[in-house]
Design an enzyme around this catalytic site. Sequence first.
Site, mmCIF file in Angstrom:
data_model
loop_
_atom_site.group_PDB
_atom_site.id
_atom_site.type_symbol
_atom_site.label_atom_id
_atom_site.label_comp_id
_atom_site.label_asym_id
_atom_site.label_seq_id
_atom_site.Cartn_x
_atom_site.Cartn_y
_atom_site.Cartn_z
ATOM 1 C CG HIS A 254 -1.892 -1.139 1.223
ATOM 2 N ND1 HIS A 254 -2.983 -1.194 0.381
ATOM 3 C CD2 HIS A 254 -1.924 -2.290 1.940
ATOM 4 C CE1 HIS A 254 -3.646 -2.322 0.594
ATOM 5 N NE2 HIS A 254 -3.015 -3.005 1.523
ATOM 6 C CG ASP A 255 5.428 2.967 0.451
ATOM 7 O OD1 ASP A 255 5.659 3.367 1.595
ATOM 8 O OD2 ASP A 255 5.922 3.469 -0.573
ATOM 9 C CB VAL A 256 1.724 6.721 -1.550
ATOM 10 C CG1 VAL A 256 0.344 6.502 -1.021
ATOM 11 C CG2 VAL A 256 2.581 7.467 -0.572
ATOM 12 C CG LEU A 258 5.841 -0.223 -3.935
ATOM 13 C CD1 LEU A 258 7.211 -0.755 -4.287
ATOM 14 C CD2 LEU A 258 5.095 -1.256 -3.089
#
Length: 301
Positions: A254-256, A258
């Site tokens: 969910h890392d933005v 990434l």
Amino acid sequence: MVKVSGDDPIYLSVPANFDFDQCLRFLDRNPHEILHRVENGRWIKLIELAKTPVIIQVSKVSEHLCVKALNTELDQEQRITLVSFLEEVFDLNSDLTAFYQKMRGDPIMGDLCEEYQGLRLLGIPDLFEALCWCIIGQQINLNFAYKLKQRLVQATGDKLHYMGRDYFMFPRAEVVANMSVKEFSHWQFSAAKASYLIGVAEQIQAGALTKSGLLGKSVGHIEQTLMGLKGIGTWSAQYVMMKCLRIGAAFPVHDVGLQNAIKVITDSPKKPSLAQLHQLNRKWHPWQAYATFYLWHSLIK
DNA sequence: ATCCAGGTTCGGG
DNA sequence: CCCGAACATGGA
């Protein structure tokens, strides 16, 4: 065996696929970083070795890392501890051959692996610090997160003044555990962040949560334990597994950061879907953590 | 002004 | 189990 005195530098031979300058570039990505600094190709940081604050300086000399203690001499025990600390931070004991092999020709990772070859996943060996950094960084831009960390560390971390400069360590859990939400508020921490930090500090201080305790468990169990902490969700659990516990298959889908990195590299108008990300998760196994880190590296301006 | 940042919790369908 | 809202603040 040559007898060496306590103020002689330590020379560590570096593994294959190690690029100190790429590592420094990541370490130097934000001017508000308070826990270390990068200067003239050297990494400088205050750490504690056998209860003594030590300013360490790491540089690259031909095929070695040259490690010096600036403010004191080190005994044998301290030198051993220091070497394992550096092995952890720079991930010196990993062989990246399989990573590069797997990623060769990968549409997302192929070029990155060539460009950043030798970049190591820079770690945060201390569990408390890793957890706090997650909580601080949640849902705010990275620059602001660094500022928040700076205020917390300057106010509550152990400090050493040396040759006209201040060096800081991350605060001890017992210090944070005894703080109030209100104290955090004038450093612009939200009430939620403050209470999460205090709660985690209490667990660490009480000895209920330790790095060695976690490392003895299965990945699933580790994830559940971390997510059981207030303020630690899926993203933070994966982050801690990546940066502190060094679990190669950790992957913060969910890392933005990434997602944005993938968007840029694939020249796509929108971020990848969750389905695509889960596909990458399988495809990159067990190197998801390294892939994520290389993608973050690509975001440095 | 509006939207997005290295998310998480909480309450409701 | 999944969904939206609230959380606080800074920068573009």
